[in-house]
Design a protein around this motif. Structure first.
Motif, PDB file in Angstrom:
ATOM      1  N   VAL A 199      -3.018 -14.087   1.238  1.00  0.00           N
ATOM      2  CA  VAL A 199      -1.479 -14.289   0.952  1.00  0.00           C
ATOM      3  C   VAL A 199      -0.999 -13.935  -0.449  1.00  0.00           C
ATOM      4  O   VAL A 199       0.188 -13.865  -0.862  1.00  0.00           O
ATOM      5  CB  VAL A 199      -1.077 -15.702   1.059  1.00  0.00           C
ATOM      6  CG1 VAL A 199      -1.317 -16.302   2.454  1.00  0.00           C
ATOM      7  CG2 VAL A 199      -1.937 -16.604  -0.014  1.00  0.00           C
ATOM      8  N   LEU A 200      -2.055 -13.299  -1.189  1.00  0.00           N
ATOM      9  CA  LEU A 200      -1.582 -13.062  -2.676  1.00  0.00           C
ATOM     10  C   LEU A 200      -2.482 -11.631  -3.094  1.00  0.00           C
ATOM     11  O   LEU A 200      -3.460 -11.345  -2.372  1.00  0.00           O
ATOM     12  CB  LEU A 200      -2.021 -13.771  -3.668  1.00  0.00           C
ATOM     13  CG  LEU A 200      -1.454 -15.316  -3.771  1.00  0.00           C
ATOM     14  CD1 LEU A 200      -2.125 -16.052  -4.486  1.00  0.00           C
ATOM     15  CD2 LEU A 200       0.093 -15.037  -4.177  1.00  0.00           C
ATOM     16  N   PRO A 201      -1.526 -10.788  -3.721  1.00  0.00           N
ATOM     17  CA  PRO A 201      -2.358  -9.708  -3.967  1.00  0.00           C
ATOM     18  C   PRO A 201      -3.437  -9.754  -5.284  1.00  0.00           C
ATOM     19  O   PRO A 201      -3.406  -9.010  -6.309  1.00  0.00           O
ATOM     20  CB  PRO A 201      -1.199  -8.777  -4.850  1.00  0.00           C
ATOM     21  CG  PRO A 201      -0.251  -9.713  -5.200  1.00  0.00           C
ATOM     22  CD  PRO A 201      -0.582 -10.817  -4.469  1.00  0.00           C
ATOM     23  N   VAL A 202      -4.371 -10.631  -4.842  1.00  0.00           N
ATOM     24  CA  VAL A 202      -5.600 -10.871  -5.993  1.00  0.00           C
ATOM     25  C   VAL A 202      -6.415  -9.688  -5.975  1.00  0.00           C
ATOM     26  O   VAL A 202      -6.497  -8.776  -5.296  1.00  0.00           O
ATOM     27  CB  VAL A 202      -6.406 -12.131  -5.666  1.00  0.00           C
ATOM     28  CG1 VAL A 202      -5.622 -13.550  -5.875  1.00  0.00           C
ATOM     29  CG2 VAL A 202      -6.923 -12.023  -4.400  1.00  0.00           C
ATOM     30  N   GLY A 203      -7.118  -9.758  -7.290  1.00  0.00           N
ATOM     31  CA  GLY A 203      -8.023  -8.563  -7.370  1.00  0.00           C
ATOM     32  C   GLY A 203      -9.075  -8.516  -6.124  1.00  0.00           C
ATOM     33  O   GLY A 203      -9.487  -9.509  -5.781  1.00  0.00           O
ATOM     34  N   SER A 204      -9.702  -7.241  -5.965  1.00  0.00           N
ATOM     35  CA  SER A 204     -10.484  -6.942  -4.907  1.00  0.00           C
ATOM     36  C   SER A 204     -12.024  -7.516  -5.096  1.00  0.00           C
ATOM     37  O   SER A 204     -12.566  -7.613  -4.074  1.00  0.00           O
ATOM     38  CB  SER A 204     -10.457  -5.503  -4.340  1.00  0.00           C
ATOM     39  OG  SER A 204     -10.816  -4.804  -5.644  1.00  0.00           O
ATOM     40  N   THR A 205     -12.111  -7.759  -6.201  1.00  0.00           N
ATOM     41  CA  THR A 205     -13.467  -7.901  -6.826  1.00  0.00           C
ATOM     42  C   THR A 205     -13.436  -9.503  -6.692  1.00  0.00           C
ATOM     43  O   THR A 205     -14.586 -10.085  -7.028  1.00  0.00           O
ATOM     44  CB  THR A 205     -13.755  -7.943  -8.025  1.00  0.00           C
ATOM     45  OG1 THR A 205     -12.630  -8.313  -9.149  1.00  0.00           O
ATOM     46  CG2 THR A 205     -13.655  -6.216  -8.258  1.00  0.00           C
TER      47      THR A 205
ATOM     48  N   THR B 211      -4.743 -12.236 -12.573  1.00  0.00           N
ATOM     49  CA  THR B 211      -3.488 -12.970 -12.287  1.00  0.00           C
ATOM     50  C   THR B 211      -3.489 -13.325 -10.761  1.00  0.00           C
ATOM     51  O   THR B 211      -4.342 -12.747  -9.941  1.00  0.00           O
ATOM     52  CB  THR B 211      -2.298 -12.324 -12.761  1.00  0.00           C
ATOM     53  OG1 THR B 211      -1.913 -11.305 -11.656  1.00  0.00           O
ATOM     54  CG2 THR B 211      -2.349 -11.715 -13.937  1.00  0.00           C
ATOM     55  N   PRO B 212      -2.567 -14.147 -10.298  1.00  0.00           N
ATOM     56  CA  PRO B 212      -2.581 -14.585  -8.790  1.00  0.00           C
ATOM     57  C   PRO B 212      -2.063 -13.318  -8.096  1.00  0.00           C
ATOM     58  O   PRO B 212      -2.235 -13.000  -6.856  1.00  0.00           O
ATOM     59  CB  PRO B 212      -1.519 -15.468  -8.720  1.00  0.00           C
ATOM     60  CG  PRO B 212      -1.815 -16.193  -9.913  1.00  0.00           C
ATOM     61  CD  PRO B 212      -1.842 -15.063 -10.844  1.00  0.00           C
TER      62      PRO B 212
ATOM     63  N   ASP C  85       2.486  -5.857  -2.597  1.00  0.00           N
ATOM     64  CA  ASP C  85       2.389  -4.564  -3.268  1.00  0.00           C
ATOM     65  C   ASP C  85       3.668  -4.766  -4.315  1.00  0.00           C
ATOM     66  O   ASP C  85       3.309  -4.380  -5.525  1.00  0.00           O
ATOM     67  CB  ASP C  85       2.571  -3.269  -2.252  1.00  0.00           C
ATOM     68  CG  ASP C  85       2.718  -2.201  -2.963  1.00  0.00           C
ATOM     69  OD1 ASP C  85       1.971  -2.004  -4.121  1.00  0.00           O
ATOM     70  OD2 ASP C  85       3.187  -1.075  -2.530  1.00  0.00           O
ATOM     71  N   LEU C  86       4.486  -5.183  -4.018  1.00  0.00           N
ATOM     72  CA  LEU C  86       5.804  -5.335  -4.897  1.00  0.00           C
ATOM     73  C   LEU C  86       5.426  -6.311  -5.850  1.00  0.00           C
ATOM     74  O   LEU C  86       5.624  -6.085  -7.282  1.00  0.00           O
ATOM     75  CB  LEU C  86       7.106  -5.883  -4.207  1.00  0.00           C
ATOM     76  CG  LEU C  86       8.199  -6.134  -4.910  1.00  0.00           C
ATOM     77  CD1 LEU C  86       8.741  -5.034  -5.800  1.00  0.00           C
ATOM     78  CD2 LEU C  86       9.396  -6.767  -4.309  1.00  0.00           C
ATOM     79  N   LEU C  87       4.781  -7.603  -5.541  1.00  0.00           N
ATOM     80  CA  LEU C  87       4.472  -8.507  -6.604  1.00  0.00           C
ATOM     81  C   LEU C  87       3.488  -7.911  -7.616  1.00  0.00           C
ATOM     82  O   LEU C  87       3.374  -8.102  -8.771  1.00  0.00           O
ATOM     83  CB  LEU C  87       3.784  -9.867  -5.896  1.00  0.00           C
ATOM     84  CG  LEU C  87       4.813 -10.557  -5.315  1.00  0.00           C
ATOM     85  CD1 LEU C  87       4.097 -11.765  -4.452  1.00  0.00           C
ATOM     86  CD2 LEU C  87       5.793 -11.251  -6.357  1.00  0.00           C
ATOM     87  N   GLY C  88       2.318  -7.083  -6.879  1.00  0.00           N
ATOM     88  CA  GLY C  88       1.355  -6.526  -7.786  1.00  0.00           C
ATOM     89  C   GLY C  88       1.842  -5.528  -8.974  1.00  0.00           C
ATOM     90  O   GLY C  88       1.740  -5.705 -10.251  1.00  0.00           O
ATOM     91  N   ARG C  89       3.093  -4.675  -8.525  1.00  0.00           N
ATOM     92  CA  ARG C  89       3.614  -3.840  -9.325  1.00  0.00           C
ATOM     93  C   ARG C  89       4.570  -4.497 -10.455  1.00  0.00           C
ATOM     94  O   ARG C  89       4.421  -4.042 -11.448  1.00  0.00           O
ATOM     95  CB  ARG C  89       4.382  -2.873  -8.596  1.00  0.00           C
ATOM     96  CG  ARG C  89       3.515  -1.947  -7.586  1.00  0.00           C
ATOM     97  CD  ARG C  89       4.681  -0.892  -6.860  1.00  0.00           C
ATOM     98  NE  ARG C  89       3.759  -0.308  -5.849  1.00  0.00           N
ATOM     99  CZ  ARG C  89       3.648   1.126  -6.023  1.00  0.00           C
ATOM    100  NH1 ARG C  89       4.109   1.941  -7.064  1.00  0.00           N
ATOM    101  NH2 ARG C  89       2.885   1.686  -5.244  1.00  0.00           N
ATOM    102  N   LEU C  90       5.059  -5.521  -9.861  1.00  0.00           N
ATOM    103  CA  LEU C  90       5.942  -6.245 -10.917  1.00  0.00           C
ATOM    104  C   LEU C  90       5.031  -6.902 -12.048  1.00  0.00           C
ATOM    105  O   LEU C  90       5.537  -6.886 -13.152  1.00  0.00           O
ATOM    106  CB  LEU C  90       6.886  -7.168 -10.168  1.00  0.00           C
ATOM    107  CG  LEU C  90       8.228  -7.013  -9.076  1.00  0.00           C
ATOM    108  CD1 LEU C  90       8.672  -7.875  -8.417  1.00  0.00           C
ATOM    109  CD2 LEU C  90       9.089  -6.388 -10.581  1.00  0.00           C
ATOM    110  N   GLN C  91       3.901  -7.412 -11.643  1.00  0.00           N
ATOM    111  CA  GLN C  91       3.222  -8.154 -12.412  1.00  0.00           C
ATOM    112  C   GLN C  91       2.652  -7.144 -13.671  1.00  0.00           C
ATOM    113  O   GLN C  91       2.550  -7.256 -14.717  1.00  0.00           O
ATOM    114  CB  GLN C  91       1.966  -8.824 -11.710  1.00  0.00           C
ATOM    115  CG  GLN C  91       1.198  -9.677 -12.746  1.00  0.00           C
ATOM    116  CD  GLN C  91       1.758 -11.025 -12.916  1.00  0.00           C
ATOM    117  OE1 GLN C  91       2.873 -11.052 -13.162  1.00  0.00           O
ATOM    118  NE2 GLN C  91       0.835 -11.736 -12.765  1.00  0.00           N
TER     119      GLN C  91
END
Length: 466
Positions: free
Chosen positions: A149-155, A86-87, A43-49
C-alpha cells in the motif's frame, strides 16, 4: 488523456520553485483506468516526497550557512548523502559539510548542519506504522502489507521491522521510573484532602505461556493484565515475569495514566499465584485483593470430571464425592472458606478410603489435595462472591482470560511456528498492549509533537485488531 502534475514550493524567503513531478497518459473509456492506480499513486507519492524532503533539507541547511555569532558565511567542504527512510520511499538527501567559523570554539573543524535535523534516519511516521502493524501481525506480513500500500523502500525486510519495534519499545522502557517496594504515597490525613476520586478501578492479572527459543526450557511465563476504570478507557499491560525487573512500576504507570489517586477504590482480581499477587502488593491503601471465581470453578470442574470417571467403577462413592464438591462450591460462592476447608479435608479422607480399579483415582486424590492447598493459601482473598454479584461487582477474571487470548494467543500462537527470546517477547508485549488499547499513537505524539497535527482524529487501534 495526458495528465501533468506539478509541484509549487514557496520558501519562507519569498523564493518560489515549480517543477513537474509526474507526467503520464490515461484512457478515459475504461473502468479500470479511471483515477490513479495503486502503482501510479505510489509513484506519485514517492516523487513528491523526494522533492519536498529535498526542499525542506535545503532550506534548513541554508539557514545555517552563516556563523551564528558573527554572521560570516561559512565555506563549504563538499557534501555527502543522507538516506532518509519514509513511508513514501527512501529519500537520498544531499548533506553539505561546512567549515566552522574562526570565532566558533566548537569541536572539529567542520560540521554537517543536517545532522541536527536528521537526528534519526527513519521518519517517525514510518517507525509508527512498522511498530503498530508488527505488534498485530508477524514481521513478514507487516513488510508485505506496507509494500502493498505504500512506496516504502525496497530494502525493507522483517529483520529491519523487528529492530525498529525493539527500538521503540526500548525507548518507552527507558522512560519507566525506578522499581519500588511500595507505591503508597502520603498518609491518611493527606489522602482525606485529595479531590473526590473517579469511580473504582478493577484490575485483572493472569498468566500465559510462550514457546521459548532458548533450549534450556520449552516455554516461559508472561503476565498479562487489564485495568478497567469506571470512567476512563481500559488499558492493557504485559511483561515477561522472569525478565522484567520493574513489574510493579509498570502497573503503577498504567494506573497513573488512568488518573488513579490514593483515595480511589481499586480491586485486584488474580488467580492466587505468587507472581501475579506480588505484582499488585502495596499499590494503594484502598486496594482490595480477591481470588477470582473463575479459577476456583475451573478447579472444581476438573474435580467433577474425575468424579464422573469414578462413577463407572464406584457409583456410590462417586455420588458422595459429587455431592461434597457441590457443597464445597456453595460454601466458597458465599465466601465461607471456614466451612469449605473442613469439607475438602473430609473429601480427601473419603477418597483415601475408596478401593477402586479406576485408573484416574491417584490423579483425583492429588487434585483434591492440591485444591485444599490452593484454598488454604488464598483463604484471605476469598470474598462473598454471591453478594458481590448481587451488587453488580466483578467476581471473575474471565475478562483477563480473553485478554491473554488477545495479547498473547493471537500474536505468539503456535500456528506461527515461532519461538521467542524473553527479551524479544517482553519488548513486543510493550508495543502490542499499547496498540490494542489505542495509546501507541499518543506515545509517538509525545516523542514527536509534530505528529499531532497530522492525526487530529486517530482511529482506535483496538478496532483494527479485533
Amino acid at each position: 488523456m495526458k495528465i501533468e502534475i506539478k509541484l509549487r514550493i514557496a520558501a519562507g524567503d519569498g523564493a518560489i520553485c515549480e517543477e513537474e513531478v509526474l507526467s503520464f497518459s490515461k484512457p478515459h473509456d475504461q473502468l479500470e483506468a479511471i483515477g490513479l492506480s495503486l502503482h501510479e499513486a505510489k509513484d506519485l507519492l514517492g516523487r513528491l516526497q523526494e522533492h519536498i524532503v529535498a526542499a525542506q533539507a535545503a532550506r534548513f541547511a541554508a539557514e545555517r550557512r552563516r556563523c551564528a555569532q558573527c554572521g560570516r558565511s561559512l565555506p563549504s567542504k563538499g557534501s555527502t548523502v543522507i538516506r532518509f527512510r519514509t513511508p513514501f520511499g527512501d529519500v537520498p538527501v544531499s548533506s553539505p559539510r561546512l567549515h566552522r567559523c574562526a570565532c566558533d570554539a566548537g569541536k572539529g573543524k567542520t560540521f554537517s548542519p543536517l545532522t541536527e535535523l536528521f537526528s534519526e534516519h527513519v521518519a517517525p511516521e514510518l517507525l509508527y506504522l512498522e511498530t503498530k502493524w508488527a505488534s498485530l501481525v508477524s514481521f513478514g506480513v507487516t513488510v508485505d502489507l506496507l509494500k502493498d500500500v505504500l512506496p516504502v523502500g525496497s530494502t525493507l525486510n522483517a529483520e529491519t521491522v523487528r529492530n525498529h519495534l525493539h527500538r521503540t519499545a526500548a525507548r518507552a522502557e527507558a522512560e519507566l521510573g525506578e522499581e519500588r517496594a511500595s507505591f503508597i504515597e502520603g498518609f491518611p490525613p493527606t489522602w482525606a484532602k485529595l479531590p473526590i476520586p473517579e469511580g473504582p478501578i478493577v484490575v485483572g492479572i493472569d498468566g500465559g505461556y510462550v514457546r521459548a527459543r532458548d533450549g534450556t526450557q520449552s516455554h516461559f511465563e508472561v503476565l498479562v493484565g487489564k485495568s478497567i476504570p469506571e470512567d476512563r478507557e481500559n488499558r492493557y499491560f504485559g511483561l515477561v515475569q522472569s525478565h522484567d525487573d520493574k513489574p510493579r512500576r509498570r502497573l503503577h504507570e498504567v494506573l497513573r495514566e488512568q488518573g488513579f489517586q490514593m483515595n480511589q477504590d481499586i480491586t485486584f482480581l488474580t488467580d492466587g499465584g505468587d507472581s501475579v499477587r506480588n505484582m499488585a502488593v502495596a499499590m494503594s491503601p484502598c486496594a482490595e485483593h480477591l481470588l477470582d471465581w473463575f479459577h476456583i470453578t475451573m478447579r472444581l470442574t476438573v474435580l467433577g470430571q474425575y468424579a464422573k470417571g469414578l462413577a463407572h467403577h464406584n457409583p456410590r462413592e462417586a455420588d458422595d464425592a459429587a455431592r461434597e464438591l457441590k457443597r464445597i462450591k456453595g460454601y466458597l460462592w458465599n465466601g465461607n472458606h471456614r466451612r469449605a476447608l473442613p469439607c475438602i479435608e473430609w473429601l480427601i479422607d473419603d477418597l483415601d478410603a475408596v478401593e477402586t480399579e479406576y485408573s484416574g483415582m491417584k490423579a483425583f486424590r492429588k487434585a483434591v489435595d492440591e485444591f485444599h492447598t490452593y484454598i488454604a493459601n488464598n483463604a484471605g482473598m476469598i470474598p462473598n462472591y454471591a453478594e458481590r454479584r448481587r451488587y453488580g461487582e466483578r467476581v471473575s477474571t474471565a475478562f483477563v482470560e480473553s485478554t491473554v487470548n488477545v495479547v498473547v494467543g493471537k500474536r505468539f500462537s503456535k500456528r506461527q511456528q515461532m519461538r521467542w527470546s524473553k527479551q524479544g517477547a517482553h519488548l513486543l508485549l510493550q508495543t502490542r498492549t499499547r496498540v490494542l488499547d489505542g495509546t501507541l499513537r499518543g506515545k509517538f505524539e509525545q516523542w514527536y509533537p509534530g505528529m499531532v497535527s497530522s492525526n487530529s482524529a486517530p482511529q482506535r487501534e483496538t478496532e483494527m485488531a479485533a
